[in-house]
Design a protein around this motif. Structure first.
Motif, PDB file in Angstrom:
ATOM      1  N   MET A 278     -13.018 109.467  -8.619  1.00 41.73           N
ATOM      2  CA  MET A 278     -14.221 108.792  -9.418  1.00 41.73           C
ATOM      3  C   MET A 278     -15.289 110.039  -9.946  1.00 41.73           C
ATOM      4  SD  MET A 278     -15.497 106.010 -10.586  1.00 41.73           S
ATOM      5  CE  MET A 278     -16.934 105.400 -11.258  1.00 41.73           C
ATOM      6  N   VAL A 279     -15.422 111.068  -9.271  1.00 42.69           N
ATOM      7  CA  VAL A 279     -16.212 112.266  -9.838  1.00 42.69           C
ATOM      8  C   VAL A 279     -15.582 113.044 -10.757  1.00 42.69           C
ATOM      9  CG1 VAL A 279     -17.183 114.538  -9.131  1.00 42.69           C
ATOM     10  CG2 VAL A 279     -17.331 112.614  -7.471  1.00 42.69           C
ATOM     11  N   VAL A 280     -14.311 113.165 -10.646  1.00 43.67           N
ATOM     12  CA  VAL A 280     -13.616 113.615 -11.909  1.00 43.67           C
ATOM     13  C   VAL A 280     -13.779 112.924 -13.159  1.00 43.67           C
ATOM     14  CG1 VAL A 280     -11.149 114.426 -12.866  1.00 43.67           C
ATOM     15  CG2 VAL A 280     -11.856 114.953 -10.516  1.00 43.67           C
ATOM     16  N   VAL A 281     -13.503 111.518 -12.942  1.00 44.59           N
ATOM     17  CA  VAL A 281     -13.667 110.634 -14.205  1.00 44.59           C
ATOM     18  C   VAL A 281     -15.053 110.783 -14.851  1.00 44.59           C
ATOM     19  CG1 VAL A 281     -13.590 108.344 -15.009  1.00 44.59           C
ATOM     20  CG2 VAL A 281     -11.804 109.191 -13.404  1.00 44.59           C
ATOM     21  N   ILE A 282     -15.979 110.771 -13.924  1.00 41.75           N
ATOM     22  CA  ILE A 282     -17.382 110.789 -14.570  1.00 41.75           C
ATOM     23  C   ILE A 282     -17.577 112.397 -15.077  1.00 41.75           C
ATOM     24  CG2 ILE A 282     -19.868 110.964 -13.847  1.00 41.75           C
ATOM     25  CD1 ILE A 282     -19.414 108.839 -11.547  1.00 41.75           C
ATOM     26  N   GLY A 283     -17.192 113.348 -14.655  1.00 42.39           N
ATOM     27  CA  GLY A 283     -17.180 114.618 -15.219  1.00 42.39           C
ATOM     28  C   GLY A 283     -16.445 114.640 -16.726  1.00 42.39           C
ATOM     29  N   ILE A 284     -15.115 113.853 -16.991  1.00 43.16           N
ATOM     30  CA  ILE A 284     -14.432 113.931 -17.899  1.00 43.16           C
ATOM     31  C   ILE A 284     -15.442 113.177 -19.152  1.00 43.16           C
ATOM     32  CG2 ILE A 284     -12.461 113.129 -18.990  1.00 43.16           C
ATOM     33  CD1 ILE A 284     -10.948 113.641 -16.466  1.00 43.16           C
ATOM     34  N   VAL A 285     -15.720 112.122 -18.725  1.00 44.81           N
ATOM     35  CA  VAL A 285     -16.651 111.232 -19.591  1.00 44.81           C
ATOM     36  C   VAL A 285     -17.945 111.944 -20.023  1.00 44.81           C
ATOM     37  CG1 VAL A 285     -18.240 109.063 -19.790  1.00 44.81           C
ATOM     38  CG2 VAL A 285     -16.010 109.154 -18.529  1.00 44.81           C
TER      39      VAL A 285
END
Length: 203
Positions: A1-8
């Protein structure tokens, strides 16, 4: 989830950097930035802030490093390319920073006192240096120092001194590496200031 937020966050930053590059080329005393300079730099900074929010940074503070990341990249590019920090970027940053600090003050008492102290300290030191040695700092550096003092002082007044010292050291290192010629001071002040705001130890 953290990675996805970082990508966004990085994707949004890329878009903000693209818009910033257009702004930088259109404003008075701006510059034409090389393709992807602004986009990639803002993308990285905003991705870091997004990850920080996902891992504990309070939402009410996130606007500060996002603002500083965006306007800081534009100012750094302008300073590197043309050795100037235009008023059209530095001056509007004051009211926007004050809005974000006001939001933070609703959640953390003492933020206003720190911001005021930082403004006086950072801006005052640079103003004195400018008066003593006009060749050492430009007027844009002094105006930028006030904004940086506001946001860094909101974290801790002591951090302002650390940023001032770091900025001076970075500039000296850059000058020794480049040899003769002018050295842009803006990036040397902007980077440590952004690091303080992005990694503020809020509980």
């Amino acid at each position: 989830m953290v990675v996805v937020i970082g990508i966004v966050g990085g994707a949004l930053g890329f878009g903000a950097g693209w818009l910033g590059r257009l702004v930088l080329g259109a404003v008075r005393r701006g510059v034409v930035a090389p393709r992807l300079w602004c986009e990639m730099a803002v993308a990285v900074l905003w991705a870091v802030v997004a990850v920080r929010v996902a891992t504990g940074m309070p939402w009410w503070w996130a606007g500060v490093p996002l603002l500083l990341g965006w306007v800081g990249v534009l100012l750094a590019v302008c300073d590197v390319r043309a050795y100037r920090l235009p008023d059209v970027l530095t001056l509007p940053a004051y009211p926007v920073a004050l809005v974000f600090i006001a939001v933070a003050a609703l959640h953390r008492p003492g933020v206003w006192a720190g911001a005021a102290g930082g403004l006086l300290l950072f801006g005052g030191v640079y103003a004195v240096v400018r008066l003593i040695s006009p060749a050492a700092l430009g007027p844009g550096d002094v105006k930028l120092a006030g904004v940086l003092g506001l946001v860094v002082g909101a974290v801790a007044v002591g951090a302002v001194l650390a940023v001032v010292v770091a900025a001076a050291l970075f500039t000296l290192l850059m000058a020794s590496w480049r040899g003769r010629g002018a050295v842009p001071h803006g990036p040397a002040a902007l980077l440590p200031a952004w690091l303080v705001t992005a990694f503020a130890p809020w509980v």
